[in-house]
Structure formats: structure tokens, C-alpha cells
Design a protein around this motif. Structure first.
Motif: not given
Length: 153
Positions: A40-48, A78-84, A95-105, A117-119
Motif C-alpha cells: 500500500f505504502d509503495t503504491a501510494v507514494n510511487a503514484w504520488l 513469491f513470485p507474483e505480479q500485483l496491481q494495487v 489529509s487524504v484517505v485512500y481506499s486501496l486494493a491488492i490484486f494478484a495477476e 485497505g485504507r490508508f
């Protein structure tokens, strides 16, 4: 307790790629629960950083994670490719409230939901750590995501 409906990628305006890593697996042979928060943290900050065109680590105001939550739907390994999936639940001035989901390909190109999740990012002055307004570059990027989220709903 009734579990919410499983998410689908179409619920999220942004799908950010994050691969599992060798050391994400624990002794039980699956990705350890705390690692989902890292995704979650990686996806939010990389996207930002991508959406704002800004190195968020250098801004005068920084986003501190004030709250997180995660509901697990299926194991990851491991190994899996994910999409957050990223969406905005609430956008305030500090503040910002993110709604998140992790999907495995899956090999056939479909995905399976692994977690939701929520962040919550609360913006604080880098030096004083007192709450402050969201930096303009971040606010613009997040407002765009919030607008896209309204169009998805």
C-alpha cells in the motif's frame, strides 16, 4: 460479521504495479501480513511522485501515515505480479484517505483480489511536524484521482 463484496479492478481509477519479492514470504510459505501494508505504502507514494511530477521527499510538508487497515481476502506468494488499486475515500485540506486494493495477476490475464485497505496521509510541516495544508502539487494530483474515483463509482 458480513464481509464486504470483493473488489474489482474497475473500482479503482489507478492500478499501480508492485511485484512480490523473495523476502516477502514468511516461514509459512506466503507473504507476511505486514508486507501488504508495504505494498500500500509503495503504491501510494510511487503514484504520488509520478502523478505530481514531484519528489515528495523534498517538499516542505510531508505525508505521515496516521492510520492504516487491511482486510485479507487471499494469500500472496513469491513470485507474483500485483496491481494495487488506488481510489480516494476523502480529500481534506490537510489529509487524504485512500481506499486501496491488492490484486494478484493470474497467468490467464485475470486478477484475483488479495486484500482491501485504507490508508490515511496527514500532512505535516517537515521541521515542526505540525499539521499543515497539503502541498499544491500533491493536492492537484489527489484531486484528479478523487475526480476519477467519482466517475468510477
Amino acid at each position: 460479521m458480513t464481509r464486504p463484496a470483493l473488489p474489482v479492478p474497475q473500482d479503482y481509477p489507478v492500478l499501480w504495479p508492485v511485484p512480490t519479492r523473495w523476502d516477502d514470504n514468511d516461514h509459512y510459505g506466503h507473504v507476511n501480513n505486514v508486507t501488504y501494508y508495504s505494498y500500500f505504502d509503495t503504491a501510494v507514494n510511487a503514484w504520488l511522485m509520478s502523478a505530481s511530477g514531484t519528489d515528495i521527499r523534498r517538499l516542505a510538508a510531508i505525508g505521515i501515515v496516521a492510520e492504516t487497515s487491511c482486510i485479507f481476502h487471499s494469500e500472496l506468494t513469491f513470485p507474483e505480479q500485483l496491481q494495487v488499486g488506488l481510489s480516494i475515500e476523502r480529500l481534506g485540506t490537510r489529509s487524504v484517505v485512500y481506499s486501496l486494493a491488492i490484486f494478484a495477476e493470474r497467468p490467464d490475464g485475470t486478477v484475483r483480489p488479495a486484500a482491501t485497505g485504507r490508508f490515511v496521509h496527514v500532512y505535516v510541516d517537515r521541521d515542526t511536524r505540525k499539521p499543515t495544508e497539503i502541498p499544491p502539487a500533491i493536492a492537484t494530483a489527489v484531486a484528479g484521482l478523487a475526480s476519477a474515483a467519482r466517475n468510477v463509482s
